[in-house]
Design an enzyme around this catalytic site. Sequence first.
Site, PDB file in Angstrom:
ATOM      1  N   MET A  21     -37.814  30.440  38.083  1.00  0.00           N
ATOM      2  CA  MET A  21     -38.736  31.176  37.531  1.00  0.00           C
ATOM      3  C   MET A  21     -39.199  32.444  38.337  1.00  0.00           C
ATOM      4  SD  MET A  21     -40.151  29.129  34.418  1.00  0.00           S
ATOM      5  CE  MET A  21     -41.646  28.392  35.220  1.00  0.00           C
ATOM      6  N   GLU A  26     -40.502  29.219  50.255  1.00  0.00           N
ATOM      7  CA  GLU A  26     -39.649  28.463  51.055  1.00  0.00           C
ATOM      8  C   GLU A  26     -38.773  27.468  50.326  1.00  0.00           C
ATOM      9  OE1 GLU A  26     -38.337  29.366  54.115  1.00  0.00           O
ATOM     10  OE2 GLU A  26     -37.401  27.416  53.999  1.00  0.00           O
ATOM     11  N   GLY A  27     -39.634  26.685  49.601  1.00  0.00           N
ATOM     12  CA  GLY A  27     -38.910  25.715  48.874  1.00  0.00           C
ATOM     13  C   GLY A  27     -37.618  26.071  47.844  1.00  0.00           C
ATOM     14  N   HIS A  28     -37.647  27.144  47.366  1.00  0.00           N
ATOM     15  CA  HIS A  28     -36.540  27.826  46.565  1.00  0.00           C
ATOM     16  C   HIS A  28     -35.555  28.085  47.542  1.00  0.00           C
ATOM     17  CE1 HIS A  28     -39.806  28.974  43.762  1.00  0.00           C
ATOM     18  NE2 HIS A  28     -38.923  28.481  42.763  1.00  0.00           N
ATOM     19  N   GLY A 138     -35.447  21.131  42.722  1.00  0.00           N
ATOM     20  CA  GLY A 138     -36.378  20.582  43.820  1.00  0.00           C
ATOM     21  C   GLY A 138     -36.791  19.123  43.080  1.00  0.00           C
ATOM     22  N   ARG A 178     -47.086  28.789  41.933  1.00  0.00           N
ATOM     23  CA  ARG A 178     -48.440  28.719  41.435  1.00  0.00           C
ATOM     24  C   ARG A 178     -49.629  28.839  42.662  1.00  0.00           C
ATOM     25  NH1 ARG A 178     -46.057  25.616  36.955  1.00  0.00           N
ATOM     26  NH2 ARG A 178     -46.327  27.183  34.857  1.00  0.00           N
TER      27      ARG A 178
END
Length: 272
Positions: A21, A26-28, A138, A178
């Site tokens: 979204m 960094e996670g993406h 994730g 978020r």
Amino acid sequence: MSQWSKDRRGRGLTISFVPTMGFLHEGHLSLMREAKRRCDLTVVSIFVNPTQFGPQEDFDAYPRDLNRDLKMAESAGADLVFTPERNDLYPEGFDTFLVQEKLPGHLCGLSRPGHFRGVLTIVAKLFHIVNPHAAVFGEKDYQQLAVIRRMAKDLHFDITIVGYPIVREPDGLAMSSRNVRLSAGQRTAAACLYQSLVNARQMVADGETDPEKILSAAAALINAQPEAEIDYIKICDPGTLDDVSSIGCPVVMAVAVKIGRTRLIDNMILSP
Ligand code: PAF
């Protein structure tokens, strides 16, 4: 998008897919690197899906920055970024949704009615359009991953669903789009989610088998933060998401906490 995919498949190339979204972090990017490792080409989608937000939720306030996202996706090696508009995916008259019976009746599904109906619908639509060989999600959204795996199996999607471990900030806070909405004080307080999980993991490793004792300890740690409001803390069967009454094998502990107006989730496997 479909034509691009058909053409690449026709040339014998494999495609991996990371649905997002946006407001990438960094996670993406880790999901994209994992996707890149698995297939010849990587597609990323950016679409803030209105149907997975409730009427009182943060659809309008959800952070967005497409130009920044495009640069980040490119830097992580994405070959194509698919950025549909709302009307492309939900044109006038759209009236078909996907519903799953059991898994959404737990955790976030209880506090966000209709959320997984929206997630499943958009993910199935994206799967049809992108037609990937593999899709990477994730593990922070543990229930989402479980629900999508179930859907892919039940509806015979010929797509390998890959879960990727949670990427954390140095203080343990799980990365999330978020997080930018937290004030400095809230950001510090938000580490309580991770602390409660680590404490639980240690209690289980030390031999505690009673979920109630672990949940009480977690609630105490989170409630020590004045701005934290617990939505749920649960210890569940990792497959069915049913509550467990005793911990004799690995279980998943999942937490959802509002810090101010920002709702954060996290989870961890607890192994005796
Ligand atoms: O995890 C997300 O970002 C969303 O729920 C997803 C899978 C992209 C569907 O909108």
